[in-house]
Design a protein around this motif. Structure first.
Motif, PDB file in Angstrom:
ATOM      1  N   GLY A 159       0.775  -1.197  -0.130  1.00  0.00           N
ATOM      2  CA  GLY A 159       0.011   0.058   0.007  1.00  0.00           C
ATOM      3  C   GLY A 159       0.831   1.296   0.067  1.00  0.00           C
ATOM      4  N   GLN A 160       1.974   1.314   0.557  1.00  0.00           N
ATOM      5  CA  GLN A 160       2.857   2.305   1.037  1.00  0.00           C
ATOM      6  C   GLN A 160       3.532   2.569  -0.581  1.00  0.00           C
ATOM      7  N   ALA A 161       4.019   1.343  -1.174  1.00  0.00           N
ATOM      8  CA  ALA A 161       4.682   1.246  -2.486  1.00  0.00           C
ATOM      9  C   ALA A 161       3.629   1.896  -3.574  1.00  0.00           C
ATOM     10  N   VAL A 162       2.248   1.596  -3.460  1.00  0.00           N
ATOM     11  CA  VAL A 162       1.256   1.979  -4.263  1.00  0.00           C
ATOM     12  C   VAL A 162       1.071   3.372  -4.430  1.00  0.00           C
ATOM     13  N   GLY A 163       1.186   4.137  -3.088  1.00  0.00           N
ATOM     14  CA  GLY A 163       1.016   5.392  -2.736  1.00  0.00           C
ATOM     15  C   GLY A 163       2.009   6.295  -3.338  1.00  0.00           C
ATOM     16  N   ARG A 164       3.421   5.635  -3.291  1.00  0.00           N
ATOM     17  CA  ARG A 164       4.530   6.466  -3.827  1.00  0.00           C
ATOM     18  C   ARG A 164       4.330   6.161  -5.659  1.00  0.00           C
ATOM     19  N   ILE A 165       3.956   5.239  -6.144  1.00  0.00           N
ATOM     20  CA  ILE A 165       3.818   5.034  -7.580  1.00  0.00           C
ATOM     21  C   ILE A 165       2.891   6.170  -8.026  1.00  0.00           C
ATOM     22  N   VAL A 166       1.528   6.223  -7.253  1.00  0.00           N
ATOM     23  CA  VAL A 166       0.568   7.021  -7.935  1.00  0.00           C
ATOM     24  C   VAL A 166       1.156   8.527  -7.602  1.00  0.00           C
ATOM     25  N   ALA A 167       1.935   8.862  -6.786  1.00  0.00           N
ATOM     26  CA  ALA A 167       2.582  10.016  -6.483  1.00  0.00           C
ATOM     27  C   ALA A 167       3.534  10.499  -7.477  1.00  0.00           C
ATOM     28  N   GLY A 168       4.123   9.579  -7.893  1.00  0.00           N
ATOM     29  CA  GLY A 168       5.285   9.704  -8.960  1.00  0.00           C
ATOM     30  C   GLY A 168       6.609   9.960  -8.063  1.00  0.00           C
ATOM     31  N   VAL A 169       6.565   9.423  -6.928  1.00  0.00           N
ATOM     32  CA  VAL A 169       7.773   9.306  -5.989  1.00  0.00           C
ATOM     33  C   VAL A 169       8.443   8.006  -6.248  1.00  0.00           C
ATOM     34  N   PRO A 170       9.714   7.995  -6.334  1.00  0.00           N
ATOM     35  CA  PRO A 170      10.556   6.805  -6.521  1.00  0.00           C
ATOM     36  C   PRO A 170      10.274   5.839  -5.238  1.00  0.00           C
ATOM     37  N   SER A 171       9.990   4.518  -5.385  1.00  0.00           N
ATOM     38  CA  SER A 171       9.768   3.775  -4.338  1.00  0.00           C
ATOM     39  C   SER A 171      11.176   3.287  -3.895  1.00  0.00           C
ATOM     40  N   GLU A 172      11.249   3.095  -2.453  1.00  0.00           N
ATOM     41  CA  GLU A 172      12.437   2.439  -1.862  1.00  0.00           C
ATOM     42  C   GLU A 172      12.447   1.013  -2.202  1.00  0.00           C
ATOM     43  N   LEU A 173      11.596   0.305  -2.359  1.00  0.00           N
ATOM     44  CA  LEU A 173      11.406  -1.355  -2.780  1.00  0.00           C
ATOM     45  C   LEU A 173      11.891  -1.201  -4.289  1.00  0.00           C
ATOM     46  N   ASP A 174      12.603  -2.407  -4.699  1.00  0.00           N
ATOM     47  CA  ASP A 174      12.855  -2.895  -6.058  1.00  0.00           C
ATOM     48  C   ASP A 174      11.650  -3.669  -6.588  1.00  0.00           C
ATOM     49  N   LEU A 175      10.676  -3.152  -7.213  1.00  0.00           N
ATOM     50  CA  LEU A 175       9.665  -3.655  -7.684  1.00  0.00           C
ATOM     51  C   LEU A 175       9.836  -4.319  -8.945  1.00  0.00           C
ATOM     52  N   ARG A 176      10.862  -4.362  -9.639  1.00  0.00           N
ATOM     53  CA  ARG A 176      11.152  -4.679 -10.937  1.00  0.00           C
ATOM     54  C   ARG A 176      10.755  -6.110 -10.990  1.00  0.00           C
ATOM     55  N   PRO A 177      10.825  -6.955 -10.144  1.00  0.00           N
ATOM     56  CA  PRO A 177      10.595  -8.595 -10.214  1.00  0.00           C
ATOM     57  C   PRO A 177       9.085  -8.644 -10.161  1.00  0.00           C
ATOM     58  N   PHE A 178       8.292  -7.529  -9.739  1.00  0.00           N
ATOM     59  CA  PHE A 178       6.689  -7.758  -9.710  1.00  0.00           C
ATOM     60  C   PHE A 178       6.333  -7.053 -11.112  1.00  0.00           C
ATOM     61  N   ALA A 179       7.032  -6.600 -11.870  1.00  0.00           N
ATOM     62  CA  ALA A 179       6.550  -5.515 -12.939  1.00  0.00           C
ATOM     63  C   ALA A 179       5.308  -6.247 -13.584  1.00  0.00           C
ATOM     64  N   PRO A 180       4.281  -5.623 -13.858  1.00  0.00           N
ATOM     65  CA  PRO A 180       2.686  -6.353 -14.601  1.00  0.00           C
ATOM     66  C   PRO A 180       3.087  -6.685 -15.977  1.00  0.00           C
ATOM     67  N   ASP A 181       4.104  -6.013 -16.552  1.00  0.00           N
ATOM     68  CA  ASP A 181       4.608  -6.510 -18.062  1.00  0.00           C
ATOM     69  C   ASP A 181       5.230  -7.528 -18.347  1.00  0.00           C
ATOM     70  N   ARG A 182       5.561  -8.198 -17.131  1.00  0.00           N
ATOM     71  CA  ARG A 182       6.529  -9.627 -17.297  1.00  0.00           C
ATOM     72  C   ARG A 182       5.774 -10.462 -18.157  1.00  0.00           C
ATOM     73  N   PHE A 183       4.566 -10.697 -18.157  1.00  0.00           N
ATOM     74  CA  PHE A 183       3.819 -11.586 -18.743  1.00  0.00           C
ATOM     75  C   PHE A 183       3.476 -11.339 -20.245  1.00  0.00           C
ATOM     76  N   GLY A 184       3.998 -10.184 -20.768  1.00  0.00           N
ATOM     77  CA  GLY A 184       3.734  -9.764 -22.227  1.00  0.00           C
ATOM     78  C   GLY A 184       2.446  -9.515 -22.508  1.00  0.00           C
ATOM     79  N   GLN A 185       1.501  -9.270 -21.521  1.00  0.00           N
ATOM     80  CA  GLN A 185       0.221  -9.058 -22.002  1.00  0.00           C
ATOM     81  C   GLN A 185      -0.051  -7.523 -21.772  1.00  0.00           C
TER      82      GLN A 185
END
Ligand SMILES: Cc1cc2nc3c(=O)[nH]c(=O)nc-3n(C[C@H](O)[C@H](O)[C@H](O)COP(=O)(O)OP(=O)(O)OC[C@H]3O[C@@H](n4cnc5c(N)ncnc54)[C@H](O)[C@@H]3O)c2cc1C
Length: 390
Positions: free
Chosen positions: A359-385
């Protein structure tokens, strides 16, 4: 984060992830509407065990993220938001036969390699540490700095603290594309269209259909039991007991006629209330409901591990459905091709632990603030859809 000019956000789903997103977004000054098909914590967040734990994780992104998730629980507990809701206790993994001892030792080495605080307990020390467990237990590994929280209590606290009124009994049927086609203009709900500047899909198992990820997120049911209170036995247990079978997942039996096979991972968690929570199954189905065969198997295993449990009555059994992704990792981030659409789903058996952090990370994404977490492994586009916008 600042007020972001009072921009509006629609959050879909009032489970722990949606509630935490709403809380952190409201804290940052966004005008939040929290839209929920049923009621807060009506799905997985209200039917979970609640281990805020990293003990069973393999090294990698889930372990790193779970460690950050536990740290945030501790922080929010100290700051008062989670006061009285977060029970700090270790997880104690136990092994019985030779192959379990070998697996548990390997797992403990991996956890220690990540710098986790562990204690290896065997022989006489083990009998003193766990006087009530079966004499068949040969090795215990205590993983410190973990805890437990009841999902629906956390959801209730987050929503109350956010000041956001949940729009209950309102189902989101689809997303409405903007004229440019690059963003979402509104959600179509059972009570009409709702427009906003930003949209967050945190609808658990209901997310996949909304964003075109059907087939990637699958239901995985779990059954759990709760005993009556036994303060003395409860206090004698230092933390949650987790059978090494949980790691090996070898404790599988065929389901009742016509149902899917299922796996059992035994966890006995001494709750704040003096009760014990006993779990649980992993079944490849979205059906909810309990069946006697599974409950009997779970309780027999629990009594074998902790014999004094036989004196207690079970006062409640329940089941919930986890949302599991194809690659075992959650989906967190902006949806490709839709500037103002963020998704957070697919947390399988880890969403209580990760929910506030996400929830904290989502708040940062929406606000355009860099996340302290490395969210790259969880990227929605990794399934190519691509996202589907109706
Ligand atoms: C048996 C069991 C044991 C578990 N044990 C643990 C544990 O020990 N530790 C741990 O960390 N995690 C555990 N989990 C996992 C955890 O419960 C979940 O990962 C977490 O609750 C997911 O939260 P969520 O907010 O993503 O989804 P949910 O809690 O499922 O919430 C989604 C919400 O969205 C709503 N919704 C769905 N579709 C729509 C729609 N179209 N429109 C509007 N609203 C919609 C639903 O009604 C629901 O309220 C367990 C889960 C189960 C089932």
């Amino acid at each position: 984060m600042d007020g972001r000019g009072g921009k509006s956000v629609v959050v879909v789903g009032a489970g722990i992830v949606g509630a935490a997103s709403a809380y952190f977004l409201a804290q940052s000054g966004f005008r939040v509407r929290l839209i929920e098909a049923k009621a807060p914590a009506a799905a997985a967040s209200g039917a979970a065990d609640g281990a805020v734990s990293v003990a069973s994780k393999r090294p990698g992104p889930m372990m790193t993220t779970a460690l950050a998730g536990i740290a945030l629980y501790r922080q929010l507990d100290e700051e008062g938001l989670f006061a009285g809701l977060f029970k700090q206790r270790p997880t104690v993994m136990v092994a019985e036969d030779e192959s379990e001892v070998e697996s548990l030792t390997g797992h403990a080495d991996a956890l220690a390699g990540e710098g986790m605080a562990l204690r290896r307990i065997e022989g006489e020390a083990l009998r003193r540490y766990l006087p009530d467990v079966s004499s068949g237990v040969r090795l215990a590994i205590e993983v410190g700095n973990e805890g437990h929280a009841i999902g629906y209590e956390i959801v209730r606290r987050l929503i109350a603290a956010s000041g956001v009124a949940v729009e209950r009994d309102t189902t989101v049927h689809g997303l409405v594309e903007s004229a440019s086609g690059r963003s979402v203009a509104a959600v179509a709900t059972s009570r009409g269209r709702v427009e906003a500047d930003h949209f967050v899909i945190a609808a658990g198992g209901g997310s996949a259909d909304l964003i075109g990820l059907s087939g990637i997120v699958r239901p995985r049911k779990g059954q759990l039991a709760v005993t009556e209170r036994s303060p003395t036995l409860n206090a004698a247990l230092p933390g949650a007991l987790m059978s090494c079978r949980y790691l090996l997942s070898k404790d599988a039996i065929a389901g009742a006629a016509g149902t899917a096979a299922r796996r059992f991972g035994l966890v006995v968690d001494p709750l704040r209330t003096g009760q014990f929570l006993i779990g649980g199954t992993r079944e490849e189905t979205a059906d909810t409901g309990n069946d006697l065969a599974a409950i009997r198997h779970m309780l027999a295993s629990a009594v074998r591990l902790l014999p004094p449990l036989a004196r207690l009555r079970v006062i409640r059994v329940f089941s919930g459905v986890r949302s599991a992704t194809r690659d075992g990792l959650p989906i967190i981030g902006r949806m490709p091709g839709r500037d103002n659409l963020v998704v957070a789903t697919g947390f399988e058996g880890d969403g209580i632990c990760l929910g506030p952090l996400v929830g904290q990370a989502v708040g940062r994404i929406v606000a355009g603030v860099p996340s302290e977490l490395d969210l790259r492994p969880f990227a929605p586009d990794r399934f190519g859809q691509r996202s589907l916008v109706a």
